[in-house]
Design a protein around this motif. Structure first.
Motif, PDB file in Angstrom:
ATOM      1  N   ARG A 483      36.687 -23.225 -61.365  1.00 23.24           N
ATOM      2  CA  ARG A 483      35.483 -22.623 -60.839  1.00 23.24           C
ATOM      3  C   ARG A 483      34.268 -23.507 -61.138  1.00 23.24           C
ATOM      4  O   ARG A 483      33.426 -23.731 -60.282  1.00 23.24           O
ATOM      5  CB  ARG A 483      35.287 -21.246 -61.477  1.00 23.24           C
ATOM      6  CG  ARG A 483      34.576 -20.287 -60.567  1.00 23.24           C
ATOM      7  CD  ARG A 483      34.680 -18.903 -61.098  1.00 23.24           C
ATOM      8  NE  ARG A 483      33.853 -18.760 -62.293  1.00 23.24           N
ATOM      9  CZ  ARG A 483      33.882 -17.683 -63.072  1.00 23.24           C
ATOM     10  NH1 ARG A 483      34.719 -16.700 -62.812  1.00 23.24           N
ATOM     11  NH2 ARG A 483      33.102 -17.597 -64.108  1.00 23.24           N
ATOM     12  N   ILE A 484      34.257 -24.022 -62.376  1.00 14.33           N
ATOM     13  CA  ILE A 484      33.130 -24.882 -62.759  1.00 14.33           C
ATOM     14  C   ILE A 484      33.132 -26.150 -61.906  1.00 14.33           C
ATOM     15  O   ILE A 484      32.095 -26.578 -61.382  1.00 14.33           O
ATOM     16  CB  ILE A 484      33.207 -25.226 -64.261  1.00 14.33           C
ATOM     17  CG1 ILE A 484      32.963 -23.962 -65.089  1.00 14.33           C
ATOM     18  CG2 ILE A 484      32.191 -26.305 -64.626  1.00 14.33           C
ATOM     19  CD1 ILE A 484      33.213 -24.132 -66.566  1.00 14.33           C
ATOM     20  N   ALA A 485      34.348 -26.700 -61.712  1.00  8.00           N
ATOM     21  CA  ALA A 485      34.449 -27.925 -60.913  1.00  8.00           C
ATOM     22  C   ALA A 485      34.035 -27.654 -59.473  1.00  8.00           C
ATOM     23  O   ALA A 485      33.316 -28.447 -58.854  1.00  8.00           O
ATOM     24  CB  ALA A 485      35.871 -28.464 -60.969  1.00  8.00           C
ATOM     25  N   ALA A 486      34.485 -26.494 -58.961  1.00  6.34           N
ATOM     26  CA  ALA A 486      34.158 -26.154 -57.569  1.00  6.34           C
ATOM     27  C   ALA A 486      32.643 -26.033 -57.415  1.00  6.34           C
ATOM     28  O   ALA A 486      32.065 -26.500 -56.434  1.00  6.34           O
ATOM     29  CB  ALA A 486      34.845 -24.848 -57.173  1.00  6.34           C
ATOM     30  N   GLU A 487      32.034 -25.419 -58.414  1.00  4.60           N
ATOM     31  CA  GLU A 487      30.585 -25.232 -58.341  1.00  4.60           C
ATOM     32  C   GLU A 487      29.882 -26.595 -58.332  1.00  4.60           C
ATOM     33  O   GLU A 487      28.974 -26.834 -57.527  1.00  4.60           O
ATOM     34  CB  GLU A 487      30.102 -24.398 -59.527  1.00  4.60           C
ATOM     35  CG  GLU A 487      28.627 -24.132 -59.439  1.00  4.60           C
ATOM     36  CD  GLU A 487      28.076 -23.470 -60.690  1.00  4.60           C
ATOM     37  OE1 GLU A 487      28.844 -22.831 -61.429  1.00  4.60           O
ATOM     38  OE2 GLU A 487      26.863 -23.623 -60.921  1.00  4.60           O
ATOM     39  N   ARG A 526      34.327 -31.848 -47.321  1.00  3.15           N
ATOM     40  CA  ARG A 526      34.959 -33.166 -47.395  1.00  3.15           C
ATOM     41  C   ARG A 526      34.758 -33.670 -48.829  1.00  3.15           C
ATOM     42  O   ARG A 526      33.635 -33.759 -49.315  1.00  3.15           O
ATOM     43  CB  ARG A 526      34.326 -34.126 -46.398  1.00  3.15           C
ATOM     44  CG  ARG A 526      35.010 -35.485 -46.352  1.00  3.15           C
ATOM     45  CD  ARG A 526      34.491 -36.388 -45.252  1.00  3.15           C
ATOM     46  NE  ARG A 526      35.029 -36.042 -43.939  1.00  3.15           N
ATOM     47  CZ  ARG A 526      34.293 -35.643 -42.910  1.00  3.15           C
ATOM     48  NH1 ARG A 526      32.987 -35.517 -43.042  1.00  3.15           N
ATOM     49  NH2 ARG A 526      34.844 -35.358 -41.743  1.00  3.15           N
ATOM     50  N   THR A 527      35.875 -33.965 -49.516  1.00  2.31           N
ATOM     51  CA  THR A 527      35.787 -34.428 -50.903  1.00  2.31           C
ATOM     52  C   THR A 527      35.312 -35.882 -50.898  1.00  2.31           C
ATOM     53  O   THR A 527      35.382 -36.556 -49.865  1.00  2.31           O
ATOM     54  CB  THR A 527      37.149 -34.357 -51.596  1.00  2.31           C
ATOM     55  OG1 THR A 527      38.014 -35.265 -50.926  1.00  2.31           O
ATOM     56  CG2 THR A 527      37.725 -32.956 -51.564  1.00  2.31           C
ATOM     57  N   PRO A 528      34.844 -36.362 -52.051  1.00  3.23           N
ATOM     58  CA  PRO A 528      34.414 -37.769 -52.113  1.00  3.23           C
ATOM     59  C   PRO A 528      35.545 -38.719 -51.704  1.00  3.23           C
ATOM     60  O   PRO A 528      35.292 -39.825 -51.229  1.00  3.23           O
ATOM     61  CB  PRO A 528      34.050 -37.963 -53.578  1.00  3.23           C
ATOM     62  CG  PRO A 528      33.719 -36.604 -54.076  1.00  3.23           C
ATOM     63  CD  PRO A 528      34.593 -35.658 -53.307  1.00  3.23           C
ATOM     64  N   PRO A 535      37.850 -23.370 -46.882  1.00  3.52           N
ATOM     65  CA  PRO A 535      36.822 -22.536 -47.538  1.00  3.52           C
ATOM     66  C   PRO A 535      37.358 -21.667 -48.672  1.00  3.52           C
ATOM     67  O   PRO A 535      36.599 -21.301 -49.558  1.00  3.52           O
ATOM     68  CB  PRO A 535      36.268 -21.684 -46.401  1.00  3.52           C
ATOM     69  CG  PRO A 535      37.275 -21.754 -45.328  1.00  3.52           C
ATOM     70  CD  PRO A 535      38.005 -23.042 -45.466  1.00  3.52           C
ATOM     71  N   ASN A 536      38.655 -21.347 -48.652  1.00  4.34           N
ATOM     72  CA  ASN A 536      39.167 -20.500 -49.735  1.00  4.34           C
ATOM     73  C   ASN A 536      38.967 -21.158 -51.098  1.00  4.34           C
ATOM     74  O   ASN A 536      38.928 -20.480 -52.112  1.00  4.34           O
ATOM     75  CB  ASN A 536      40.660 -20.216 -49.530  1.00  4.34           C
ATOM     76  CG  ASN A 536      40.877 -19.411 -48.261  1.00  4.34           C
ATOM     77  OD1 ASN A 536      39.941 -18.739 -47.798  1.00  4.34           O
ATOM     78  ND2 ASN A 536      42.058 -19.507 -47.685  1.00  4.34           N
ATOM     79  N   LEU A 537      38.846 -22.483 -51.098  1.00  4.77           N
ATOM     80  CA  LEU A 537      38.705 -23.199 -52.360  1.00  4.77           C
ATOM     81  C   LEU A 537      37.258 -23.319 -52.829  1.00  4.77           C
ATOM     82  O   LEU A 537      37.011 -23.720 -53.947  1.00  4.77           O
ATOM     83  CB  LEU A 537      39.330 -24.588 -52.244  1.00  4.77           C
ATOM     84  CG  LEU A 537      40.839 -24.583 -52.114  1.00  4.77           C
ATOM     85  CD1 LEU A 537      41.374 -25.995 -52.040  1.00  4.77           C
ATOM     86  CD2 LEU A 537      41.485 -23.843 -53.284  1.00  4.77           C
ATOM     87  N   PHE A 538      36.319 -23.040 -51.964  1.00  3.98           N
ATOM     88  CA  PHE A 538      34.935 -23.177 -52.458  1.00  3.98           C
ATOM     89  C   PHE A 538      34.013 -22.008 -52.073  1.00  3.98           C
ATOM     90  O   PHE A 538      32.990 -21.810 -52.714  1.00  3.98           O
ATOM     91  CB  PHE A 538      34.317 -24.524 -52.045  1.00  3.98           C
ATOM     92  CG  PHE A 538      34.203 -24.735 -50.552  1.00  3.98           C
ATOM     93  CD1 PHE A 538      33.057 -24.345 -49.880  1.00  3.98           C
ATOM     94  CD2 PHE A 538      35.239 -25.321 -49.835  1.00  3.98           C
ATOM     95  CE1 PHE A 538      32.943 -24.542 -48.509  1.00  3.98           C
ATOM     96  CE2 PHE A 538      35.131 -25.503 -48.463  1.00  3.98           C
ATOM     97  CZ  PHE A 538      33.987 -25.119 -47.796  1.00  3.98           C
ATOM     98  N   VAL A 539      34.396 -21.223 -51.063  1.00  2.00           N
ATOM     99  CA  VAL A 539      33.513 -20.110 -50.703  1.00  2.00           C
ATOM    100  C   VAL A 539      33.408 -19.068 -51.833  1.00  2.00           C
ATOM    101  O   VAL A 539      32.308 -18.601 -52.139  1.00  2.00           O
ATOM    102  CB  VAL A 539      33.920 -19.494 -49.342  1.00  2.00           C
ATOM    103  CG1 VAL A 539      33.253 -18.137 -49.127  1.00  2.00           C
ATOM    104  CG2 VAL A 539      33.521 -20.443 -48.217  1.00  2.00           C
TER     105      VAL A 539
END
Ligand code: C2E
Ligand code: MG
Ligand code: MG
Length: 743
Positions: A483-487, A526-528, A535-539
């Motif tokens: 979660r922290i990484a996603a944020e 888009r990742t680096p 979106p399920n991974l960051f929404v």
């Protein structure tokens, strides 16, 4: 006569030392005339009787001038001596007119006394000398016949000339006197101003000599320190009834002495009379002479003890939770950070949340809720080991921190759980509550990380039914870290080029005969490394952190831009709106502003998809917002219908235009008759409520055919197309208006 007197200078006015200096000078010159006259005598007639008489008359005058006390007599003798000197000079020069110049020189010199007596004495002496000697020894007084004939007339003439020369000296005295009077007045005025500013202000002030002697103090100062009006001679700063509370710090006075600039400090002092500690604002300014030597130190002292106390009280209030008296969130975070930094071993954190507190609050009212929180906080504080930090973070959430590893955390957590097994005495009655407890421990690191870990564990305890203690474990750690990484990723993406980092894709929605109706906007990240993430991974992280607000704005903007770009080729776009976005007070005005900036756009071509869950726990406010959105012409779709707990009848209370059937009903529809009857019911109800229906997740032809057979008006799914980037969407979808071949 009196008028005339008023015009004349009054004379005098010299200070003793100034007078003495001038007198010394004139006496010395008088003595020097003896030498000069001797030299002149030798040069003229030789040292004869005239010379001897002159010297004989001057000498006693010099002696009297330097011996006699007071001002008048010595100065008179100087004047007399000069009469003798000038007369002698004239006599030695055989009455030579140029020798008379000496009288003019002397009258100017005698003006230095600024005194009528020597001045007048000299005038008188001059007249008498000219008259008497003019008669007795004319040829040694004058050098022309007219004077020989009328010595007194010439004596008066000379006296008048000397008087006229003296007149300018008098004018000068007079001017000096009035100038002095003026500067005295100015001085008096500044003294009076100083006296008002110094003596009559309520600010304690003192003037101190560089040696520390108190030269002058004002009433406020003496009143403040209980000093007598007349300080004993030699009273210094060391005799003051206050002493610096911190004896080790360098003396304030030394500090002032060594500073070139004004010194302003707040210091703590102890009063010697009652031992009380006071805080004083000291402002000291050194007064230096032209050579830069310190002459005087001027200090203002303001007792700010009350102010300090007030500030400390405020600080304490900020540190305290007003309801329970426990630490406030900020104070806790601060103290925990300190504990983590200083504790060599582990620190444990215990997170406590009351189970079903909302129902207590709603059921018994807020006052009762507050009573529960107060009673609970007292119990928590009494249960935890001494020296623990106990705070209320807000609402019904409490947190405890103490030194020790996870065993300590668990022991303390279970202790709290047991303590809460006893009913709380609230408002005369007993109330049984239970709590969920999460524990975590850490050695060092940021305070937020341990608190977040304990919070996560507390949620696990709550999900498991509450009234239990859960320990933070590695699975939770991964979730938290993700979660922290996603944020962090999301923040970066939003901060950078949004079109690159957060591209917006489109998935077509088709009508019953497979023609293109509209498209759903679906955001990607888009990742680096260039990978595309769904979106399920960051929404969810975006929703939790509130970053969904800028993210949603970006998606909405892009959706509208493409809708305009594609014109008639595309009927509408739908955009997903999260509950958090909808709750934002600015959401409706922002949508209205976006539409207003594209006046040519028909607002009904924009559809906002709201999930059922957003509406389920929703307040009246959300319903109102939906109505407002509809009022500006936007259409509303109910997304993922069927996944929530809603009943079919509930549908009628929702101001939606479109129902999007969740793909769980659609997948495998052709093989499952139960699914088809549900869909049939939904279709029937929607039709009767005047709502359109879109079936989601159509993956194969069989399901699509089954949907068509049931009369489903439109659909979306991989069978027609996957979500596509705009360029591909244009190429593969827009340029091919039919998505599937109708059988
Ligand atoms: P959703 O609104 O229900 O979006 C439809 C999801 O189903 C999309 O997943 C889409 O790719 C997927 N889908 C479409 N057809 C099929 C199919 O035939 N089979 C299967 N198995 N799936 C299909 P996606 O793009 O991963 O989006 C997931 C969810 O993320 C969306 O569900 C939506 O709730 C949310 N989401 C996407 N974009 C946004 C956005 O911009 N804002 C907000 N708030 N949420 C968004
Ligand atoms: Mg959707
Ligand atoms: Mg959906």
């Amino acid at each position: 006569m009196i008028r005339l007197m008023a015009l004349l200078p009054s004379g005098g006015g010299l200070r003793d030392e100034d007078w003495a200096r001038r007198h010394r000078l004139l006496t010395t010159i008088l003595a020097a005339t003896i030498v000069l006259l001797t030299a002149f005598g030798v040069f003229a007639d030789g040292l004869n009787g005239t010379w001897l008489t002159t010297v004989f008359l001057i000498l006693p005058c010099v002696i009297a001038a330097s011996r006699l006390p007071g001002r008048r007599l010595p100065s008179t003798f100087v004047a007399l001596g000069f009469v003798m000197a000038c007369g002698g000079f004239v006599a030695i020069a055989h009455g030579l007119t140029e020798a008379h110049f000496s009288f003019f020189i002397v009258i100017a010199a005698l003006a230095l006394y600024r005194d009528w007596t020597p001045f007048g004495m000299f005038l008188l002496g001059t007249t008498l000398h000219h008259g008497v000697f003019g008669v007795l020894v004319s040829n040694r007084t004058y050098d022309h016949d007219a004077a020989f004939a009328h010595p007194w007339t010439w004596a008066l003439l000379h006296a008048v000339a000397v008087l006229l020369a003296a007149g300018f000296q008098l004018v000068q005295w007079k001017m000096t006197e009035s100038e002095e009077r003026r500067s005295q007045q100015n001085l008096d005025e500044s003294q009076a101003q100083l006296s008002i500013a110094f003596d009559q202000t309520p600010v304690p002030m003192a003037m101190i000599s560089p040696e520390g002697r108190l030269l002058r103090t004002n009433e406020a100062y003496r009143g403040w320190l209980d000093l007598p009006e007349e300080l004993p001679a030699g009273f210094t700063v060391d005799d003051l009834p206050i002493t610096p509370a911190d004896a080790t710090s360098p003396g304030m006075f030394d500090h002032i002495l060594s500073a070139d600039e004004p010194v302003a400090t707040t210091r703590e002092y102890r009063r010697l009379d009652n031992g009380r500690h006071i805080w004083v604002d000291v402002h000291a300014t050194g007064l230096r002479d032209q050579r830069g030597r310190l002459r005087l130190i001027f200090v203002h002292c303001v007792d700010v003890t009350d102010n300090r106390r007030h500030q400390e009280e405020l600080r304490r209030q900020v540190r305290q939770d007003s309801l329970t008296g426990l630490l406030s969130r900020s104070a806790f975070e601060n103290d925990l950070s300190e504990l983590l930094a200083t504790e060599p071993d582990q620190v444990s954190v215990i997170y406590v949340d009351v189970d079903r507190f909302k129902s207590i609050n709603d059921g018994a009212g807020h006052t009762a809720g507050d009573d529960v929180l107060r009673a609970l906080s007292a119990r928590l504080a009494a249960t935890v080991p001494d020296g623990s930090l106990v705070a209320r973070l807000g609402g019904d959430e409490f947190v405890v921190a103490l030194p020790g590893g996870i065993e300590t955390a668990l022991r303390t957590g279970h202790g709290l759980l047991d303590a809460c097994a006893e009913p709380l005495l609230v408002d005369g009655g007993y109330l049984q509550i239970s709590i969920s407890v999460g524990v975590a421990s850490a050695s060092g690191g940021p305070a937020e990380a341990v608190v977040l870990a304990a919070d996560t564990a507390m949620y696990a305890a709550k999900r498991a039914g509450g009234n239990r203690v859960a320990e933070f474990n590695d699975t939770m750690r991964v979730a938290v870290q993700d979660r922290i990484a996603a944020e962090a990723r999301l923040r970066r993406a939003l901060a950078g080029d949004r079109d690159t980092a957060l591209p917006v894709w489109f998935q077509p929605i088709v009508g019953a005969d497979g023609e293109l109706a509209g498209a759903e906007t679906l955001v990607r990240m888009r990742t680096p490394e260039g990978d595309i993430v769904g979106p399920n991974l960051f929404v969810p992280a975006a929703e939790e952190t509130g970053l969904i607000v800028p993210l949603g704005e970006h998606v909405l903007n892009r959706a509208v831009r493409h809708l305009i770009e594609w014109g008639d080729q595309l009927g509408y776009v739908s955009v997903n709106v999260s509950p958090r976005q909808l709750a934002e007070p600015d959401f409706v005005p922002d949508v209205a502003a976006l539409l207003a900036s594209h006046p040519g756009l028909d607002p009904s071509r924009l559809i906002l998809e709201i999930t059922e869950t957003a509406l389920l726990g929703s307040s009246l406010d959300v319903q109102q917002r939906l109505e407002m959105l509809k009022a500006i012409g936007v259409r509303i779709a109910l997304d993922d219908f069927g996944t929530g707990y809603s009943s079919l009848t509930w549908l009628q209370s929702i101001p939606a235009d479109i129902v999007k059937l969740d793909r769980s009903f659609v997948a495998g529809l052709s093989a499952d008759p139960r699914k088809s009857s549900i869909i049939e019911a939904v279709l029937w109800l929607a039709r009767s409520l005047n709502m359109a229906v879109v079936a989601e997740g159509v993956e194969d032809e069989a399901d699509w055919e089954a949907l068509r057979a049931l009369g489903c008006p439109s659909a979306q799914g991989y069978y027609f197309s996957r979500p596509l980037p705009p360029a591909e969407f244009e190429q593969k979808v827009l340029q091919r208006s039919r998505m599937a071949t109708t059988p």
